[in-house]
Design a protein around this motif. Structure first.
Motif, PDB file in Angstrom:
ATOM      1  N   GLU A   1       9.009 -11.678  -0.596  1.00 14.13           N
ATOM      2  CA  GLU A   1       7.928 -12.197   0.237  1.00 14.13           C
ATOM      3  C   GLU A   1       7.599 -13.667  -0.058  1.00 14.13           C
ATOM      4  O   GLU A   1       7.411 -14.445   0.864  1.00 14.13           O
ATOM      5  CB  GLU A   1       6.690 -11.313  -0.032  1.00 14.13           C
ATOM      6  CG  GLU A   1       5.523 -11.541   0.861  1.00 14.13           C
ATOM      7  CD  GLU A   1       4.364 -10.606   0.524  1.00 14.13           C
ATOM      8  OE1 GLU A   1       4.310 -10.066  -0.607  1.00 14.13           O
ATOM      9  OE2 GLU A   1       3.502 -10.424   1.389  1.00 14.13           O
TER      10      GLU A   1
ATOM     11  N   VAL B   1      -1.514 -14.065   0.882  1.00 14.37           N
ATOM     12  CA  VAL B   1      -0.859 -13.054   1.729  1.00 14.37           C
ATOM     13  C   VAL B   1      -0.273 -11.940   0.852  1.00 14.37           C
ATOM     14  O   VAL B   1      -0.309 -10.760   1.205  1.00 14.37           O
ATOM     15  CB  VAL B   1       0.216 -13.711   2.635  1.00 14.37           C
ATOM     16  CG1 VAL B   1       1.119 -12.666   3.263  1.00 14.37           C
ATOM     17  CG2 VAL B   1      -0.457 -14.536   3.728  1.00 14.37           C
TER      18      VAL B   1
ATOM     19  N   THR C   1      -4.960   1.156   2.857  1.00 11.71           N
ATOM     20  CA  THR C   1      -4.819  -0.117   3.558  1.00 11.71           C
ATOM     21  C   THR C   1      -5.829  -1.130   3.027  1.00 11.71           C
ATOM     22  O   THR C   1      -7.035  -0.882   3.066  1.00 11.71           O
ATOM     23  CB  THR C   1      -4.953   0.053   5.093  1.00 11.71           C
ATOM     24  OG1 THR C   1      -5.075  -1.232   5.715  1.00 11.71           O
ATOM     25  CG2 THR C   1      -6.115   0.934   5.516  1.00 11.71           C
ATOM     26  N   GLN C   2      -5.315  -2.218   2.484  1.00 10.49           N
ATOM     27  CA  GLN C   2      -6.186  -3.267   1.944  1.00 10.49           C
ATOM     28  C   GLN C   2      -7.118  -3.778   3.033  1.00 10.49           C
ATOM     29  O   GLN C   2      -8.332  -3.804   2.876  1.00 10.49           O
ATOM     30  CB  GLN C   2      -5.300  -4.401   1.398  1.00 10.49           C
ATOM     31  CG  GLN C   2      -6.007  -5.583   0.771  1.00 10.49           C
ATOM     32  CD  GLN C   2      -6.627  -6.565   1.758  1.00 10.49           C
ATOM     33  OE1 GLN C   2      -7.799  -6.939   1.597  1.00 10.49           O
ATOM     34  NE2 GLN C   2      -5.908  -6.951   2.771  1.00 10.49           N
ATOM     35  N   SER C   3      -6.522  -4.180   4.175  1.00 10.97           N
ATOM     36  CA  SER C   3      -7.288  -4.839   5.241  1.00 10.97           C
ATOM     37  C   SER C   3      -8.107  -3.844   6.053  1.00 10.97           C
ATOM     38  O   SER C   3      -9.140  -4.203   6.624  1.00 10.97           O
ATOM     39  CB  SER C   3      -6.326  -5.560   6.185  1.00 10.97           C
ATOM     40  OG  SER C   3      -5.440  -4.615   6.770  1.00 10.97           O
TER      41      SER C   3
ATOM     42  N   SER D   1       0.838  -1.205   0.000  1.00 12.02           N
ATOM     43  CA  SER D   1       0.000   0.000   0.000  1.00 12.02           C
ATOM     44  C   SER D   1       0.871   1.254   0.000  1.00 12.02           C
ATOM     45  O   SER D   1       0.482   2.303  -0.540  1.00 12.02           O
ATOM     46  CB  SER D   1      -0.926   0.000   1.223  1.00 12.02           C
ATOM     47  OG  SER D   1      -1.725  -1.162   1.218  1.00 12.02           O
TER      48      SER D   1
ATOM     49  N   ALA E   1      -0.191  -9.134  -1.672  1.00 12.25           N
ATOM     50  CA  ALA E   1      -1.201  -8.248  -2.262  1.00 12.25           C
ATOM     51  C   ALA E   1      -0.970  -8.155  -3.764  1.00 12.25           C
ATOM     52  O   ALA E   1       0.135  -7.840  -4.205  1.00 12.25           O
ATOM     53  CB  ALA E   1      -1.106  -6.871  -1.622  1.00 12.25           C
TER      54      ALA E   1
ATOM     55  N   THR F   1      -4.525  -2.737   9.664  1.00 13.54           N
ATOM     56  CA  THR F   1      -3.095  -2.696   9.972  1.00 13.54           C
ATOM     57  C   THR F   1      -2.848  -1.746  11.153  1.00 13.54           C
ATOM     58  O   THR F   1      -3.221  -0.566  11.091  1.00 13.54           O
ATOM     59  CB  THR F   1      -2.311  -2.240   8.719  1.00 13.54           C
ATOM     60  OG1 THR F   1      -2.582  -3.183   7.686  1.00 13.54           O
ATOM     61  CG2 THR F   1      -0.826  -2.171   8.968  1.00 13.54           C
TER      62      THR F   1
HETATM   63  O1  M6R Z   1      -3.704  -4.284   4.739  1.00 13.48           O
HETATM   64  P1  M6R Z   1      -2.647  -3.298   4.402  1.00 13.48           P
HETATM   65  O2  M6R Z   1      -2.721  -2.768   3.030  1.00 13.48           O
HETATM   66  O3  M6R Z   1      -2.589  -2.168   5.429  1.00 13.48           O
HETATM   67  O4  M6R Z   1      -1.286  -4.093   4.546  1.00 13.48           O
HETATM   68  C1  M6R Z   1      -0.042  -3.463   4.410  1.00 13.48           C
HETATM   69  C2  M6R Z   1       1.065  -4.467   4.201  1.00 13.48           C
HETATM   70  O5  M6R Z   1       1.177  -5.305   5.325  1.00 13.48           O
HETATM   71  C3  M6R Z   1       0.837  -5.324   2.952  1.00 13.48           C
HETATM   72  O6  M6R Z   1       0.660  -4.530   1.831  1.00 13.48           O
HETATM   73  C4  M6R Z   1       2.028  -6.269   2.702  1.00 13.48           C
HETATM   74  O7  M6R Z   1       3.164  -5.513   2.396  1.00 13.48           O
HETATM   75  C5  M6R Z   1       1.675  -7.255   1.587  1.00 13.48           C
HETATM   76  N1  M6R Z   1       1.415  -8.566   2.128  1.00 13.48           N
HETATM   77  C6  M6R Z   1       2.735  -7.401   0.546  1.00 13.48           C
HETATM   78  O8  M6R Z   1       2.333  -8.276  -0.463  1.00 13.48           O
END
Ligand code: M6R
Length: 347
Positions: free
Chosen positions: A226, A145, A95-97, A51, A147, A100
């Motif tokens: 990763e 895991v 943030t995807q989730s 992100s 992204a 975080t």
């Molecule tokens: O959920 P988020 O976007 O906040 O997560 C941020 C990082 O933990 C996430 O993008 C991580 O770097 C990925 N697993 C990478 O592929």
């Protein structure tokens, strides 16, 4: 659930054309948010990992198209930087989730002084409740895991945001064409499988790009680390000669990201620099005569209608596939990399 794919990561890479079509529906919401904001003279992006790489792309786009000074801060570093936020600063959290911990902590802090937007994939997550405004990436659930489709959707949200802010209708229209270019890249997957087989035992990798392709280089290197556990570095192509060029030899493959546009010639001269040190080059560039004739160990070409400005959304796909297939060749599970969780809820 994997719908015939061996792993979620591969399924999610293949869903990226659909993910973007869904993200584009956020256009009207973004228009409304922008019309509600006034007196913004500075933008600050805050995020982690992938992100964060999407955020770096946002800085280039907003500064070059809308002329608004823009910073990008790692969420885990936000509390240590002075930031100088005020009511005229817009702070955008990606943030995807939406869960975080580092990002949520920074969001709470930014809310004290500034207007905040969260660009989030997971509906109803904590970030959506904290921020003043929410933009949904609408990529659908991401199980791997790593992204992948959520990165592309974050990018599309940022492109929409920057294009609406700058009233750039041409860019808005060109976004509609991106899904078909992604399909074009996915059709050439077998070429990436060949490259993955060849380089699966490399110990180190470099990824280089300039301008908008610099965040792509960082993201390509992160994906490789990763899920394959190979050491990789993403570098601004022009920065190599300021130190890391000393490391380059014939044992290190260098991935060169070279979309057509202003930075193309300079990136190609950086390619020559590393080639002269014996590195094996994997070049990703446009399908035109000039590029195809280039003598490098391996190359992958992308429709040359995709110019530098749109390249981040398309040029990352061969890099995602490269990491995925190297992981498979090494007998690993790309969906569950060791030591990592999909959502990082500790600071
Ligand atoms: O959920 P988020 O976007 O906040 O997560 C941020 C990082 O933990 C996430 O993008 C991580 O770097 C990925 N697993 C990478 O592929």
């Amino acid at each position: 659930e994997k719908e015939g794919y061996d792993y979620f990561m591969l399924k999610e890479i293949h869903e990226q054309n659909i993910a973007i079509k869904n993200t584009l529906i956020e256009k009207d919401n973004i228009k409304e948010i922008i019309s509600d904001l006034d007196n913004i003279n500075r933008i600050c992006f805050v995020a982690c990992g992938t992100s964060y790489h999407a955020s770096l792309t946002g800085k280039y786009l907003i500064e070059s198209m809308a002329g608004i000074p823009t910073d990008v801060v790692l969420a885990s570093e936000f509390r240590y930087s002075a930031n100088a936020l005020n009511e005229n600063t817009l702070v955008i959290f990606i943030t995807q989730s939406g869960e975080t911990a580092d990002t949520l902590k920074a969001l709470k802090k930014a809310n004290e002084t500034s207007k905040t937007i969260a660009i989030v994939n997971v509906l109803g997550s904590s970030a959506t409740r904290e921020a003043d405004y929410v933009i949904y990436t609408k990529a659908g659930p991401e199980k791997g895991v790593a992204a992948t489709k959520t990165y592309i959707s974050q990018l599309v949200c940022i492109y929409l945001f920057a294009a609406i802010l700058a009233q750039n209708k041409e860019l808005l229209d060109s976004l509609k064409k991106v899904p078909s270019f992604i399909e074009g890249v996915l059709e050439n997957e077998s070429k990436i499988i060949e490259i993955a087989k060849k380089y699966k035992d490399a110990r180190d990798f470099f990824f280089i790009g300039r301008g908008l392709s610099y965040p792509t280089a960082l993201e390509g290197a992160l994906k490789l680390k990763e899920i394959t556990y190979i050491h990789a570095e993403g570098y601004a192509a022009g920065e190599l000669k300021h130190g890391p060029l000393a490391l380059i030899d014939n044992e290190i493959p260098v991935v060169v990201i070279a979309p057509p546009g202003d930075s193309y010639d300079k990136t190609m001269s950086n390619l020559e620099e590393v080639k002269a040190r014996g590195a094996e080059i994997i070049a990703i560039g446009p399908c035109n005569d000039e590029f195809i004739k280039y003598e490098v160990a391996d190359s992958f070409c992308i429709d040359d209608e995709i110019s530098e400005i749109l390249a981040p959304i398309v040029y990352i796909i061969p890099l995602q596939l490269l990491s995925y297939y190297i992981s498979i060749e090494r007998g690993l599970d790309p969906d569950k990399p060791k030591n990592l969780a999909k959502c990082v809820t500790v600071e």
